[in-house]
Design an enzyme around this catalytic site. Structure first.
Site, PDB file in Angstrom:
ATOM      1  N   LYS A 142      -4.140  15.361  -9.640  1.00  0.00           N
ATOM      2  CA  LYS A 142      -3.028  14.691 -10.329  1.00  0.00           C
ATOM      3  C   LYS A 142      -3.435  13.273 -10.733  1.00  0.00           C
ATOM      4  CE  LYS A 142       0.413  17.545  -8.000  1.00  0.00           C
ATOM      5  NZ  LYS A 142       1.457  17.707  -6.972  1.00  0.00           N
TER       6      LYS A 142
ATOM      7  N   GLN B  80       3.963  14.603  -1.952  1.00  0.00           N
ATOM      8  CA  GLN B  80       3.237  15.875  -1.915  1.00  0.00           C
ATOM      9  C   GLN B  80       3.683  16.690  -0.699  1.00  0.00           C
ATOM     10  OE1 GLN B  80       1.255  16.990  -4.342  1.00  0.00           O
ATOM     11  NE2 GLN B  80       0.769  18.900  -3.309  1.00  0.00           N
TER      12      GLN B  80
ATOM     13  N   ASP C 122       9.022  15.595  -9.962  1.00  0.00           N
ATOM     14  CA  ASP C 122       8.761  16.947  -9.465  1.00  0.00           C
ATOM     15  C   ASP C 122       9.956  17.872  -9.724  1.00  0.00           C
ATOM     16  OD1 ASP C 122       6.331  17.706  -8.350  1.00  0.00           O
ATOM     17  OD2 ASP C 122       6.704  16.658  -6.455  1.00  0.00           O
TER      18      ASP C 122
HETATM   19  N1  GUN Z   1       3.040  21.222  -2.918  1.00  0.00           N
HETATM   20  C1  GUN Z   1       2.714  22.349  -3.612  1.00  0.00           C
HETATM   21  N2  GUN Z   1       3.094  22.226  -4.909  1.00  0.00           N
HETATM   22  C2  GUN Z   1       3.669  21.019  -5.027  1.00  0.00           C
HETATM   23  C3  GUN Z   1       4.251  20.328  -6.135  1.00  0.00           C
HETATM   24  O1  GUN Z   1       4.339  20.810  -7.275  1.00  0.00           O
HETATM   25  N3  GUN Z   1       4.732  19.082  -5.858  1.00  0.00           N
HETATM   26  C4  GUN Z   1       4.670  18.541  -4.616  1.00  0.00           C
HETATM   27  N4  GUN Z   1       5.193  17.321  -4.437  1.00  0.00           N
HETATM   28  N5  GUN Z   1       4.145  19.163  -3.568  1.00  0.00           N
HETATM   29  C5  GUN Z   1       3.645  20.392  -3.788  1.00  0.00           C
END
Ligand code: GUN
Length: 292
Positions: free
Chosen positions: A52, A96, A119
């Site tokens: 990311k 996350q 998100d």
């Molecule tokens: N863990 C697995 N996929 C995601 C996601 O798209 N966003 C976040 N914040 N955590 C995750």
């Protein structure tokens, strides 16, 4: 069988985003800024967050990575969330997942200001999405919708079967594909661990979305001839063939399922790269105040 090349589409979308960022900067506006909170050292989460951050660089965003050890208290984490909510230099941020068990995931998600929840996990964003109001839509479902759109896959009137009812993929996906939109207008069946005779249901799917997180769970006898198969699985399995010592496995047994499909996403290189560009897209929307 046509391979849905998520990586190729994601690269195109990154270029589109990068040129929008350039326009913003040329107009004297600041670069979009995404922050990510990472708690602990889970291998998968480390990799996702690193991707990311790298993607932010590629499109000209600013990014901040805020790290905490596993033993951070819930209060400390909530305090950091409030800080980011109030920090005008940050357009959007994510925490996350997963986070350690002693911290309530729901409390943390609810503490995020919906206008910075890129998100799309906050109940306000999920609720707005359900009733068709502008909202941040969580990254994986919106990445899948974008793939369907860019490959011109017909969804109207089709039977879409989703396996897995997580808050971040299965549930929002079921709503998006059932909506009166294009892509959308599907008849949706949401399957899970208590579904009886799952193969008899998945075999009815014109569009099958596997999002349960069980490597190679979907076999040839679970798929109808000509189906569109979207594989959301990204389980890390040990491998002696890679430098990192692991490789990603999808939820679909690709070699035996792919010959039956009209379209199928590979793992890696299918849905995963689209998830990241959807997060970038949401952050751009946040910077432009296009949702709230
Ligand atoms: N863990 C697995 N996929 C995601 C996601 O798209 N966003 C976040 N914040 N955590 C995750």
């Amino acid at each position: 069988m046509q391979l849905i090349q998520g990586k190729v589409i994601a690269d195109q979308i990154k270029e589109e985003i990068a040129s929008e960022v350039k326009e913003l900067v040329d107009m004297g506006k600041k670069r979009p800024h995404l922050a990510a909170i990472l708690v602990g050292h889970d291998g998968g989460s480390e990799t996702y967050v690193a991707h990311k951050v790298k993607a932010c660089e590629q499109v000209g965003f600013e990014s901040s990575l805020i790290r905490f050890e596993d033993n951070i208290s819930e209060d400390e984490l909530l305090k950091k969330v409030q800080e980011l909510n109030n920090d005008d230099s940050i357009d959007g941020f994510i925490v996350q997942l997963p986070i350690p068990d002693h911290i309530s995931e729901n409390k943390v998600i609810e503490a995020i200001d919906p206008s910075k929840d890129v998100d799309g996990f906050h109940p306000v964003n999920l609720g707005r999405m359900v009733i068709g109001l502008p909202s941040y839509v969580s990254a994986t479902p919106s990445g899948i919708i974008e793939l369907i759109r860019r490959y011109n896959i017909e969804t109207s009137g089709k039977h879409c079967v989703i396996v897995g009812r997580s808050n971040i993929v299965g549930k929002p996906m079921s709503i998006l594909l059932g909506q009166k939109t294009n892509p959308g207008n599907c008849t949706v069946t949401l399957c899970h661990s208590r579904t009886k005779d799952l193969p008899s249901v998945t075999r009815q799917a014109d569009i099958l979305i596997a999002a349960l997180g069980a490597p190679e769970f979907v076999k040839e006898d679970m798929v109808k001839e000509g189906a569109v198969v979207i594989d959301v699985g990204t389980t890390r399995v040990p491998s002696t063939e890679t430098k990192s010592g692991f490789r990603l496995k999808g939820d679909v047994k690709f070699d035996e399922v792919s010959p039956k499909c009209s379209y199928i996403t590979p793992v890696p290189g299918g849905v995963g790269p689209m998830t990241i560009v959807s997060l970038l897209r949401n952050t751009l929307l946040a910077a432009k105040r296009d949702v709230y």
